[in-house]
Design a protein around this motif. Structure first.
Motif, short mmCIF file in Angstrom:
data_model
loop_
_atom_site.label_atom_id
_atom_site.label_comp_id
_atom_site.label_asym_id
_atom_site.label_seq_id
_atom_site.Cartn_x
_atom_site.Cartn_y
_atom_site.Cartn_z
N GLY A 1 -7.90 -56.88 14.03
CA GLY A 1 -6.80 -56.29 14.32
C GLY A 1 -6.85 -56.24 15.82
N PRO A 2 -5.88 -55.78 16.46
CA PRO A 2 -5.76 -55.64 18.18
C PRO A 2 -7.00 -55.00 18.74
CG PRO A 2 -3.86 -54.72 17.26
CD PRO A 2 -4.35 -55.29 15.98
N GLU A 3 -7.47 -53.88 17.83
CA GLU A 3 -8.57 -53.10 18.46
C GLU A 3 -9.82 -53.90 18.52
OE1 GLU A 3 -8.32 -53.23 14.00
OE2 GLU A 3 -6.83 -52.82 15.37
N ASP A 4 -9.91 -54.91 17.73
CA ASP A 4 -11.17 -55.81 17.78
C ASP A 4 -11.15 -56.83 19.11
OD1 ASP A 4 -12.10 -54.71 15.42
OD2 ASP A 4 -10.50 -56.01 14.25
N ILE A 5 -10.22 -56.78 19.62
CA ILE A 5 -9.99 -57.84 20.82
C ILE A 5 -10.51 -57.44 21.83
CG2 ILE A 5 -8.53 -59.36 22.23
CD1 ILE A 5 -8.32 -60.05 19.21
N GLY B 1 -11.93 -50.62 30.63
CA GLY B 1 -10.96 -49.97 29.70
C GLY B 1 -11.01 -50.64 28.36
N ARG B 2 -10.06 -50.66 27.60
CA ARG B 2 -10.27 -51.04 25.91
C ARG B 2 -10.12 -52.44 26.07
NH1 ARG B 2 -5.92 -47.74 23.83
NH2 ARG B 2 -5.43 -49.71 22.80
N ILE B 3 -9.28 -53.13 26.54
CA ILE B 3 -8.99 -54.64 26.46
C ILE B 3 -8.72 -55.11 28.04
CG2 ILE B 3 -7.28 -56.21 25.46
CD1 ILE B 3 -6.75 -54.33 23.29
N VAL B 4 -9.40 -56.17 28.36
CA VAL B 4 -9.37 -56.60 29.77
C VAL B 4 -7.98 -57.52 29.67
CG1 VAL B 4 -10.20 -57.77 31.78
CG2 VAL B 4 -11.69 -56.27 30.37
N THR B 5 -7.01 -57.37 30.24
CA THR B 5 -5.95 -58.21 30.29
C THR B 5 -5.81 -58.95 31.52
OG1 THR B 5 -4.36 -56.53 30.98
CG2 THR B 5 -4.52 -56.91 28.76
N ASN B 6 -5.46 -60.35 31.24
CA ASN B 6 -5.34 -61.45 32.33
C ASN B 6 -6.65 -61.46 33.50
OD1 ASN B 6 -3.16 -62.64 31.25
ND2 ASN B 6 -1.67 -61.46 32.30
N PRO B 7 -7.81 -61.28 32.99
CA PRO B 7 -9.01 -61.46 34.09
C PRO B 7 -8.94 -62.34 34.88
CG PRO B 7 -9.65 -62.18 31.76
CD PRO B 7 -8.47 -61.68 31.82
N SER B 8 -8.20 -63.73 34.68
CA SER B 8 -7.68 -64.59 35.75
C SER B 8 -6.92 -64.21 36.94
CB SER B 8 -7.28 -65.77 34.92
OG SER B 8 -5.99 -65.73 34.68
N GLY B 9 -6.37 -63.16 36.66
CA GLY B 9 -5.16 -62.82 37.50
C GLY B 9 -4.00 -63.03 37.12
N GLY B 10 -3.59 -63.55 35.96
CA GLY B 10 -2.71 -64.14 35.33
C GLY B 10 -1.58 -64.85 36.13
N LEU B 11 -0.35 -65.20 35.39
CA LEU B 11 0.61 -65.98 35.99
C LEU B 11 0.94 -65.46 37.48
CD1 LEU B 11 0.42 -66.68 33.02
CD2 LEU B 11 2.91 -67.21 33.37
N LEU C 1 -14.18 -61.82 20.99
CA LEU C 1 -12.96 -62.36 20.62
C LEU C 1 -11.85 -62.06 21.84
CD1 LEU C 1 -12.45 -60.29 17.20
CD2 LEU C 1 -12.76 -62.90 17.44
N ALA C 2 -11.09 -63.52 21.86
CA ALA C 2 -10.53 -63.57 22.92
C ALA C 2 -9.01 -64.04 22.47
CB ALA C 2 -10.77 -64.52 23.93
N LEU C 3 -8.02 -63.34 23.04
CA LEU C 3 -6.63 -63.59 22.57
C LEU C 3 -5.61 -64.05 23.63
CD1 LEU C 3 -4.80 -63.21 19.87
CD2 LEU C 3 -3.69 -61.19 21.01
N GLN C 4 -5.11 -65.30 23.28
CA GLN C 4 -4.19 -66.11 24.28
C GLN C 4 -2.65 -66.00 23.67
OE1 GLN C 4 -4.90 -70.44 24.48
NE2 GLN C 4 -3.12 -70.56 25.88
N HIS C 5 -1.72 -65.68 24.67
CA HIS C 5 -0.50 -65.51 24.32
C HIS C 5 0.43 -66.22 25.33
CE1 HIS C 5 3.64 -63.29 25.54
NE2 HIS C 5 3.66 -63.44 24.20
N ASN C 6 1.31 -67.22 24.90
CA ASN C 6 1.93 -68.07 25.86
C ASN C 6 3.46 -68.17 25.34
OD1 ASN C 6 1.51 -71.77 26.98
ND2 ASN C 6 2.28 -69.86 28.06
#
Length: 394
Positions: free
Chosen positions: A283-287, A328-338, A374-379
């Motif tokens: 589930g999303p909580e595992d990411i 926090g819970r889920i690090v989003t876009n550690p790269s800095g994102g688009l 576990l790493a999730l990618q969304h494009n």
């Protein structure tokens, strides 16, 4: 679906502003060479290649790969708008999972012009005809360029539904800048505060400032995927594999819901993510870490909810609580994102793969998320297509 497709090599070149990059074929060749080197493989071992770009004539994939090697393999050119790079990845993964090949290259690049995106072919109907007509009905924003109208309109829809303040989008952009400071491959590495974002040039009053939009960018990225047996036979690393992947296109709700969030693919994202979670039994909580499609700060915010990272209507709190960043819970876009890294359309999906593969290997250096498993990618691409990929550390 076979879960045993391994990512054994990734490569990426620093992203650059239009006019400041090498030509597309040189960027593509260099990204491919870097991925091959990372995998420890010669181009002669590659059995198929899927090459993504949006702006270019046909067979640019061959033009980029022939300097790397002319082995006569199938090279398929891919164009799926902003989800082009991950569509190439999807096809490469599918070729291995089906047993058609054991070693496949996915490559993406883009050589872009400055300014807002526009149509190249003006003598025929646009693929966006129905989308533009729907946006015109839903949003009164004459003079606002289309891409801004789409995603700004989606943010506006979220603001109306959930009372989300404009400052939430500014906080997303500020977070992207803090992450990009640590990424030498990102285009914009200057840290900005939420106040800086709010006080930047207004491009749509009450909806968007300039810093909330990603810049047109040039770049290239690549990944080498192999089957488990190929990895074992050649003594390749098997520490990162694709646990699940899904690709979706638009459904009747895109137009039928009369909602800008749906017009920019909210349901496409939600359905693709749900399919991936179900296939992988998580589930999303595992990411642990996510690279998601933040072409605008507005899209990052609504995508938190589409991917189930927080409840519907809960994005502003998710941001305020710091659950989208380190600690926090889920690090989003550690790269800095688009927003900070830049968005060379064909390369973006493979640049996300590059970041997440290194996260799971534990080699992401200053952007590393501790213990990422576990790493999730969304494009996402309008018009439309969405690819969601789950990577697992083995």
């Amino acid at each position: 679906m076979s879960s045993h497709v391994h990512v054994v090599g990734v490569g990426m070149i620093p992203f650059a502003k239009p006019g400041a990059s090498a030509p597309y074929h040189e960027m593509g060749a260099e990204a491919a060479r870097r991925a091959l080197s990372d995998a420890g493989l010669d181009y002669g071992m590659v059995e198929q290649a899927y090459v993504g770009y949006v702006y270019g004539d046909s067979t640019c994939g061959q033009r980029a790969l022939y300097p790397v090697g002319m082995s006569g393999i199938p090279i398929v050119n891919v164009n799926n708008n902003c989800s082009t790079g991950s569509t190439a990845l999807y096809l490469a993964r599918q070729a291995i999972a089906s047993g058609a090949a054991d070693c496949v290259l996915a490559l993406g690049f883009e050589q872009m012009k400055p300014g807002a995106l526009g149509s190249v072919y003006t003598d025929r109907p646009s693929a966006f005809g129905e989308f533009d007509a729907a946006a015109d009905k839903l949003v009164d924003a004459a003079g606002i360029p289309l891409a801004l109208r789409y995603f700004g309109g989606a943010g506006l829809s979220h603001m109306h539904k959930h009372g989300t303040p404009l400052s939430s989008f500014a906080k997303v952009r500020a977070k992207a800048s803090r992450h990009a400071v640590n990424n030498p491959l990102a285009l914009f590495r200057k840290e900005v505060t939420a106040d800086d974002v709010m006080n930047d040039q207004v491009i749509w009053p009450g909806v968007m400032t300039r810093l909330m939009a990603c810049p047109p960018t040039c770049g290239g990225a690549a990944a080498i995927l192999v089957s488990e047996k190929f990895a074992a036979r050649h003594g390749l690393r098997q520490d990162v594999r694709i646990a699940a992947q899904a690709m979706t296109t638009d459904t009747p709700s895109t137009f039928g819901a009369a909602d800008m969030m749906q017009l920019v693919g909210y349901d496409m994202s939600r359905v693709a993510a749900d399919k991936v979670y179900e296939a992988a039994g998580v589930g999303p909580e595992d990411i642990d870490v996510v690279e998601l499609h933040d072409c605008f700060a507005h899209n990052e915010l609504i995508t938190y909810e589409a991917l189930g990272l927080c409840p519907e209507g809960g994005a502003a709190r998710f941001i305020d609580d710091g659950d989208n960043t380190y600690g926090g819970r889920i690090v989003t876009n550690p790269s800095g994102g688009l927003l900070s890294k830049g968005h060379p359309l064909g390369a973006t999906g493979l640049a996300q793969c590059y970041e997440l593969t290194r996260q799971l290997r534990g080699t992401a250096e200053r952007t590393q998320v501790d213990g990422a498993r576990l790493a999730l990618q969304h494009n996402l691409g309008l018009g439309g297509a969405c690819v969601v990929t789950l990577y697992e550390r083995v």
